[in-house]
Design a protein around this motif. Structure first.
Motif, short mmCIF file in Angstrom:
data_model
loop_
_atom_site.label_atom_id
_atom_site.label_comp_id
_atom_site.label_asym_id
_atom_site.label_seq_id
_atom_site.Cartn_x
_atom_site.Cartn_y
_atom_site.Cartn_z
N HIS A 167 -89.31 43.34 -47.25
CA HIS A 167 -88.61 44.44 -47.92
C HIS A 167 -88.41 45.58 -46.93
O HIS A 167 -89.38 46.21 -46.49
CB HIS A 167 -89.41 44.92 -49.13
N PRO A 200 -85.11 41.54 -50.40
CA PRO A 200 -84.51 40.73 -49.34
C PRO A 200 -83.11 40.22 -49.67
O PRO A 200 -82.24 40.19 -48.79
CB PRO A 200 -85.52 39.59 -49.17
N ASP A 201 -82.87 39.83 -50.91
CA ASP A 201 -81.55 39.31 -51.28
C ASP A 201 -80.45 40.34 -51.03
O ASP A 201 -79.33 39.99 -50.62
CB ASP A 201 -81.53 38.89 -52.75
N GLU A 202 -80.76 41.61 -51.29
CA GLU A 202 -79.77 42.66 -51.05
C GLU A 202 -79.48 42.81 -49.56
O GLU A 202 -78.33 43.02 -49.16
CB GLU A 202 -80.29 43.99 -51.61
N TYR A 233 -79.92 40.48 -47.25
CA TYR A 233 -79.19 39.28 -46.80
C TYR A 233 -77.71 39.35 -47.19
O TYR A 233 -76.85 38.85 -46.45
CB TYR A 233 -79.84 38.03 -47.38
N ALA A 234 -77.41 39.96 -48.33
CA ALA A 234 -76.01 40.10 -48.73
C ALA A 234 -75.25 40.97 -47.72
O ALA A 234 -74.09 40.67 -47.38
CB ALA A 234 -75.92 40.71 -50.12
N GLU A 269 -74.70 38.86 -44.52
CA GLU A 269 -73.59 37.91 -44.63
C GLU A 269 -72.24 38.62 -44.60
O GLU A 269 -71.30 38.17 -43.93
CB GLU A 269 -73.71 37.10 -45.93
N PHE A 313 -80.04 29.29 -45.34
CA PHE A 313 -79.85 29.10 -46.78
C PHE A 313 -79.29 27.73 -47.12
O PHE A 313 -78.72 27.54 -48.19
CB PHE A 313 -78.98 30.23 -47.33
#
Length: 455
Positions: free
Chosen positions: A151, A172-174, A176-177, A180, A217
């Motif tokens: 985080h 983390p998902d935010e 990684y977005a 990308e 991923f």
């Protein structure tokens, strides 16, 4: 720059390369205020060059985090902040981790400074290029941050003094977005290697980094497409002699180097200085690493990468041979840090082909894989397994700060480190796979940043 996210950009450090191969002309050092700067194409480009200057600082001590925490390397002396990496006893006050965090976010700040002023660029082609360069670096550095710290703050804009929202850690998902999005924009908008000087981000470097993201991923087909794009340019080839990759530097294999100059006080590197015996022999090869080379000899003897990568230091064959400086001042070395090279593209392609399977005999993958082995003096294989690929990458990229992220990407990190630490007779807690948030950052954030578990 008293903190790593919140600061006023009063001094823009710029590189002033003089070598004819460099992509840079000479830029003067300037003391500038944000409100009075970056008003035209040239000034924004100056700030773009400042991003690359930031990258020079990011990689200075990265080897401790990405090599010395793996089965690849450690220290000879086993003392101080450096030894904490090989024993997974890293303190929240570790100076290397603190400096790495600071340099990551200082350089991300420079990216955001360019992006905040991108509309001041009049030339449409330059505007597209500068934006893509800034997003490539911002995406790459966030990619490192989220994988190493978990985080982390999502620095997608300039964070000003008093803006506590800018310190908040994102899921983390935010992060990684954003990675990308930034890498995709860079891959679609950067000039190709043939159109931009080597040393600045190019289309192929962005496609390769995006492929690594996609592989993490398990988006294998998309990653394979990115890598095919790079291969099909025909711009790159393997350097025939493995030893010359890091001394010829700007050869046919290099896709994206972070450049340095011998004996140049502003644009040299110091990391290779610490690899010397007298300085503690950081990046000292482990017995585990040496045994891997010796257990897989070449057709006419040892793997040719063995003696290129691992040299004798005081009669012990453990020293790093990849960055032996030719500088007059060994603390002002000019060896480039090669972030992306063509061999990586070929082996990542093999990884994408194998995907979730255990092995492959795909003809194209075998061709690429065996090209790499042939240069190392190894015989061709008719089948590639995941362990075989992992070992090949390990031997090929020793000291290039790839091992940690390779293991994480393939899902083998926890098991590999657990087994290695057990063999060393050392205790290991998997919570320490994430680095600690530096204590000074916690203190400066006034309670906004939260420490990772286990520290």
């Amino acid at each position: 720059m008293k903190t790593s996210i919140k600061y006023i950009f009063t001094v823009l450090l710029l590189m002033s390369f003089t070598a004819c191969d460099s992509f840079l002309t000479e830029y003067p050092y300037s003391e500038v205020a944000v409100d009075n700067y970056l008003k035209n194409d040239d000034e924004v480009e100056t700030a773009v060059i400042g991003i690359y200057s930031g990258l020079q600082e990011v990689v200075q001590q990265e080897y401790a985090i990405l090599e010395m925490r793996t089965d690849n390397a450690g220290t000879r002396s086993g003392v101080g902040d450096w030894a904490q990496f090989e024993t997974f006893t890293i303190l929240t006050t570790n100076s290397v981790v603190a400096n790495y965090w600071k340099q990551l976010y200082m350089t991300i700040y420079r990216c955001n400074l360019v992006l905040a002023n991108i509309d001041n660029v009049v030339d449409p082609a330059k505007k597209q290029q500068f934006e893509a360069e800034a997003k490539f670096v911002r995406g790459y550095l966030h990619f490192n941050a989220v994988r190493l710290f978990g985080h982390v703050p999502l620095a997608d804009r300039i964070v000003k003094e008093g803006d506590t929202e800018g310190y908040k850690q994102a899921a983390p998902d935010e992060v990684y977005a954003l990675v990308e999005s930034d890498l995709t924009f860079a891959a679609e908008n950067l000039p190709t290697t043939a159109q931009i000087p080597l040393g600045r981000a190019n289309k192929e470097s962005a496609e390769t980094m995006l492929a690594k993201y996609l592989l993490q991923f398990k988006r294998y087909d998309e990653a394979k497409t990115m890598l095919e794009n790079v291969i099909n340019t025909g711009q790159f080839s393997l350097t025939p002699d493995y030893r010359t990759i890091f001394y010829q530097e700007l050869g046919s294999e290099i896709i994206f180097p972070i450049q340095f100059i011998d004996d140049n006080t502003e644009n040299s590197q110091e990391f290779s200085y610490y690899f010397l015996f007298e300085q503690g022999s950081h990046n000292y090869a482990t017995d585990n690493m040496i045994n891997l080379y010796e257990s897989q000899p070449g057709v006419s003897g040892e793997d040719l990468r063995y003696t290129a990568n691992i040299i004798d230091q005081r009669g012990v064959r453990k020293g790093c041979g990849k960055f032996v400086t030719q500088a007059n001042n060994i603390r002002l070395a000019g060896n480039d840090y090669v972030l992306i090279r063509y061999t990586d593209v070929l082996l990542l392609y093999v990884e994408a082909v194998i995907g979730d399977n255990f092995q492959t005999n795909d003809a194209v993958a075998l061709d690429y894989f065996n090209q790499v082995r042939a240069r190392a003096g190894l015989d061709a294989l008719e089948n590639i397994t995941k362990p075989t690929l992992a070992n090949e990458r390990r031997k090929e990229f020793l000291y290039e700060n790839q091992r940690w992220f390779d293991l994480e990407r393939t899902g083998d990190l926890e098991a590999t480190i657990t087994n290695f630490m057990r063999d060393q007779g050392l205790r290991f807690d998997k919570r320490h796979l994430l680095l600690p948030i530096p204590q000074r950052e916690l203190d400066t954030s006034k309670g906004v940043l939260q420490q990772n578990p286990g520290y």
